[in-house]
Design a protein around this motif. Sequence first.
Motif, PDB file in Angstrom:
ATOM      1  N   LEU A   7       0.867  -1.181   0.000  1.00 35.93           N
ATOM      2  CA  LEU A   7       0.000   0.000   0.000  1.00 35.93           C
ATOM      3  C   LEU A   7       0.901   1.228   0.000  1.00 35.93           C
ATOM      4  N   LYS A   8       0.511   2.267  -0.752  1.00 32.28           N
ATOM      5  CA  LYS A   8       1.249   3.527  -0.732  1.00 32.28           C
ATOM      6  C   LYS A   8       0.390   4.578  -0.050  1.00 32.28           C
ATOM      7  N   ILE A   9       0.924   5.196   1.004  1.00 32.24           N
ATOM      8  CA  ILE A   9       0.195   6.265   1.700  1.00 32.24           C
ATOM      9  C   ILE A   9       0.231   7.507   0.821  1.00 32.24           C
ATOM     10  N   ASP A  10      -0.929   8.087   0.562  1.00 33.91           N
ATOM     11  CA  ASP A  10      -0.990   9.269  -0.300  1.00 33.91           C
ATOM     12  C   ASP A  10      -0.247  10.441   0.350  1.00 33.91           C
ATOM     13  N   ARG A  11       0.387  11.256  -0.484  1.00 37.91           N
ATOM     14  CA  ARG A  11       1.188  12.383   0.008  1.00 37.91           C
ATOM     15  C   ARG A  11       0.353  13.370   0.816  1.00 37.91           C
ATOM     16  N   SER A  12      -0.958  13.443   0.546  1.00 40.09           N
ATOM     17  CA  SER A  12      -1.799  14.384   1.293  1.00 40.09           C
ATOM     18  C   SER A  12      -1.874  14.027   2.773  1.00 40.09           C
ATOM     19  N   PHE A  13      -1.681  12.741   3.116  1.00 40.80           N
ATOM     20  CA  PHE A  13      -1.712  12.319   4.518  1.00 40.80           C
ATOM     21  C   PHE A  13      -0.343  12.457   5.178  1.00 40.80           C
ATOM     22  N   VAL A  14       0.704  12.619   4.364  1.00 43.21           N
ATOM     23  CA  VAL A  14       2.057  12.809   4.885  1.00 43.21           C
ATOM     24  C   VAL A  14       2.347  14.295   5.074  1.00 43.21           C
ATOM     25  N   GLU A  56      -2.728  15.135  13.696  1.00 49.67           N
ATOM     26  CA  GLU A  56      -1.933  15.061  12.470  1.00 49.67           C
ATOM     27  C   GLU A  56      -1.265  13.691  12.359  1.00 49.67           C
ATOM     28  N   GLY A  57      -1.283  13.148  11.156  1.00 46.26           N
ATOM     29  CA  GLY A  57      -0.655  11.863  10.914  1.00 46.26           C
ATOM     30  C   GLY A  57      -1.488  10.656  11.283  1.00 46.26           C
ATOM     31  N   VAL A  58      -2.707  10.890  11.792  1.00 47.23           N
ATOM     32  CA  VAL A  58      -3.499   9.761  12.274  1.00 47.23           C
ATOM     33  C   VAL A  58      -3.893   8.822  11.131  1.00 47.23           C
ATOM     34  N   ILE A  59      -4.176   9.380   9.938  1.00 53.68           N
ATOM     35  CA  ILE A  59      -4.559   8.517   8.818  1.00 53.68           C
ATOM     36  C   ILE A  59      -3.347   7.745   8.316  1.00 53.68           C
ATOM     37  N   ALA A  60      -2.187   8.407   8.247  1.00 51.30           N
ATOM     38  CA  ALA A  60      -0.962   7.709   7.843  1.00 51.30           C
ATOM     39  C   ALA A  60      -0.687   6.548   8.803  1.00 51.30           C
ATOM     40  N   GLN A  61      -0.839   6.813  10.104  1.00 51.07           N
ATOM     41  CA  GLN A  61      -0.630   5.763  11.101  1.00 51.07           C
ATOM     42  C   GLN A  61      -1.624   4.612  10.903  1.00 51.07           C
ATOM     43  N   ALA A  62      -2.887   4.963  10.581  1.00 51.74           N
ATOM     44  CA  ALA A  62      -3.920   3.940  10.386  1.00 51.74           C
ATOM     45  C   ALA A  62      -3.618   3.081   9.155  1.00 51.74           C
ATOM     46  N   VAL A  63      -3.140   3.717   8.082  1.00 52.69           N
ATOM     47  CA  VAL A  63      -2.811   2.963   6.862  1.00 52.69           C
ATOM     48  C   VAL A  63      -1.656   1.996   7.134  1.00 52.69           C
ATOM     49  N   ILE A  64      -0.658   2.457   7.900  1.00 55.94           N
ATOM     50  CA  ILE A  64       0.467   1.569   8.249  1.00 55.94           C
ATOM     51  C   ILE A  64      -0.043   0.357   9.029  1.00 55.94           C
ATOM     52  N   SER A  65      -0.891   0.610  10.022  1.00 52.74           N
ATOM     53  CA  SER A  65      -1.423  -0.485  10.842  1.00 52.74           C
ATOM     54  C   SER A  65      -2.248  -1.450  10.000  1.00 52.74           C
ATOM     55  N   LEU A  66      -3.100  -0.885   9.114  1.00 56.68           N
ATOM     56  CA  LEU A  66      -3.946  -1.724   8.271  1.00 56.68           C
ATOM     57  C   LEU A  66      -3.090  -2.557   7.317  1.00 56.68           C
ATOM     58  N   GLY A  67      -2.095  -1.913   6.690  1.00 59.83           N
ATOM     59  CA  GLY A  67      -1.236  -2.631   5.750  1.00 59.83           C
ATOM     60  C   GLY A  67      -0.512  -3.788   6.417  1.00 59.83           C
ATOM     61  N   LEU A  89       7.232   8.586  10.599  1.00 60.64           N
ATOM     62  CA  LEU A  89       7.042   7.349   9.840  1.00 60.64           C
ATOM     63  C   LEU A  89       7.953   6.231  10.356  1.00 60.64           C
ATOM     64  N   ARG A  90       9.161   6.612  10.820  1.00 58.69           N
ATOM     65  CA  ARG A  90      10.043   5.599  11.422  1.00 58.69           C
ATOM     66  C   ARG A  90       9.441   5.089  12.729  1.00 58.69           C
ATOM     67  N   ARG A  91       8.895   6.014  13.528  1.00 56.76           N
ATOM     68  CA  ARG A  91       8.306   5.635  14.821  1.00 56.76           C
ATOM     69  C   ARG A  91       7.158   4.654  14.634  1.00 56.76           C
ATOM     70  N   HIS A  92       6.406   4.831  13.527  1.00 55.65           N
ATOM     71  CA  HIS A  92       5.244   3.956  13.293  1.00 55.65           C
ATOM     72  C   HIS A  92       5.566   2.811  12.334  1.00 55.65           C
ATOM     73  N   LYS A  93       6.905   2.612  12.083  1.00 56.57           N
ATOM     74  CA  LYS A  93       7.383   1.418  11.373  1.00 56.57           C
ATOM     75  C   LYS A  93       6.880   1.306   9.927  1.00 56.57           C
ATOM     76  N   CYS A  94       6.843   2.453   9.238  1.00 61.32           N
ATOM     77  CA  CYS A  94       6.588   2.425   7.792  1.00 61.32           C
ATOM     78  C   CYS A  94       7.778   1.728   7.123  1.00 61.32           C
ATOM     79  N   ASP A  95       7.530   0.978   6.060  1.00 63.26           N
ATOM     80  CA  ASP A  95       8.582   0.138   5.476  1.00 63.26           C
ATOM     81  C   ASP A  95       9.500   0.888   4.523  1.00 63.26           C
TER      82      ASP A  95
END
Length: 570
Positions: free
Chosen positions: A484-491, A502-513, A534-540
């Motif tokens: 999954l690619k997080i859209d730039r609008s959420f970053v 702020e960042g809650v949707i990006a965090q949710a996408v990471i968790s869902l992915g 993004l590092r804190r929430h373990k984005c790949d």
Amino acid sequence: MSESHNVLLIEDNPGDARLIREMLAEDPGAPFALHFADRLARGLEHLASNQTGLVLLDLSLPDSFGLDTFAKVFAHSPDVPIIVLTGNDDQRVALSAVKGGAQDYLVKGKLDRELLLRSMQYSIERKRYQVELERQANYDALTGLPNRSLLHDRLKQAVFAQRTLRAIAVVFMDLDHFKFVNDSLGHSTGDELLKAMAERLRSVLREGDTVARLGGDEFVLILNDQTNEEVIFRAMQRITAKLSEPIQIGGKELYVTASAGISLYPQDGPDVDTLLKNADAAMYRAKEHGRNNFQFYTAEMNQLVNERLQLEHSLRRALEKHEFLLHYQQRVDMRSGAVVGAEALVRWSHPEWGLVHPARFIPLTEETGLIVQLGEWVLHEACRQTRIWQDKGLEPGVVSVNLSALQFRREGLVRTLSRILADTGLEPSQLEMEITESMVMHNAEAAVATLQGLKSLGVALSVDDFGTGYSSLSYLKNLPLDALKIDRSFVRDIGTGAEADEGVIAQAVISLGHALHLKVIAEGVETDAQLRFLRRHKCDELQGFYFGEPLAPEAHARLLANAKRRARRG
């Protein structure tokens, strides 16, 4: 044999209804078949579902009373003749109904069979005559299109009925060299041509638009509810293309084109006459430009249209002239910081305009269908270039390519990709195809079949701009996806302090992915704060200007070479 008519009697008094039934039954040869309703609501239901030639209407009903009863029936079925049935004490109301459109009225207490039959026959003929007069007054006798009078009414309605201000396009159009057709092939051929062109215009317009004939070879179109000039431009391209198709008239094949002028409400005129005058002036400008074209009334609009035409013409030749190229934006692994891939992004290097921004030309390629041809070139070029880097001993990782909706829905995509992989010699595992949520949800079952076909080739699959569409999670978990690619609008808002969440949707996408065992890639990363979040929430993986802008192939090759040297040292 006389024509038979279905007659609807709307009457709640059983005695009055029986009397009328008996009067009609006395003459078996009378051309009337009687139907009955004892409520207005039931009468309207009958009118909606049955062919009715005449209504006998009592004004005083349990669910409606007086002139309002007539108004409701007349509004529902304006083309059906109505005879009002009234008592001695309310003839004034009955007369008002006749003035409002009823054909006749009858007083129940003074009714006999002869009077009833005569009134019914008279009302049917009178209504038929009225309809014919209205048709002659409002419609062109040759083509059946609205005439000048009805055109004015329709245009006024279009202007005054607007709740929100949206452009209305008024198109003044005439056929090029029509006089030559009349003079050389005769007026009957000219008339047949006008009828055929009227039908073509009718067929190409949307419901709610109007095409009228003013006389001769002059037609006027009203295109309602236009969102912008590009929509009008595309509609006019479609209309003029339809008119210019070859046509058989009297055993001869004719090629007929049209010149058209366009004025827009409200900017080109506040009223009907001004809009028509300005559209006419624009049409003469189209003739001055060599005919077989259309012109807007304002110079600004024409400039926009001409720029678009020039852009479209240049686009069609750009592939032949090898003007497209790919730039590559690196993708970085969050843990190691290594370059693990790149996204291939198309650029257009025009010989006069320089580098054209994708936002300017990609939408036009989608509208014209050129995106399919361009998309296939992008796929082939990305695979070819990646294989070249591999052959030079570089480690490009996975190259990702965006699929357009038209490409994705087109038959043969899997075969095309298989051929490209074979032609270029690229291992399928080195290629990732990016799709969007909306492409999948447009036709989920067909999308799953296509994705499974792509997956069978061995390529990776990712969903781009995730979170901006309307995914069905039940479908998402069954798709053969890898990322999954997080859209730039959420970053973008991460680290700005603008919002508490702020960042809650990006965090949710990471968790869902991660819950779906998918890799998660964030695009549009530009700041340290975004990187830390993004590092804190373990984005790949990460992608964005923080690591560098998209690079031409030679520059990206140098980046890969430097990365390889660093890896050896480290």
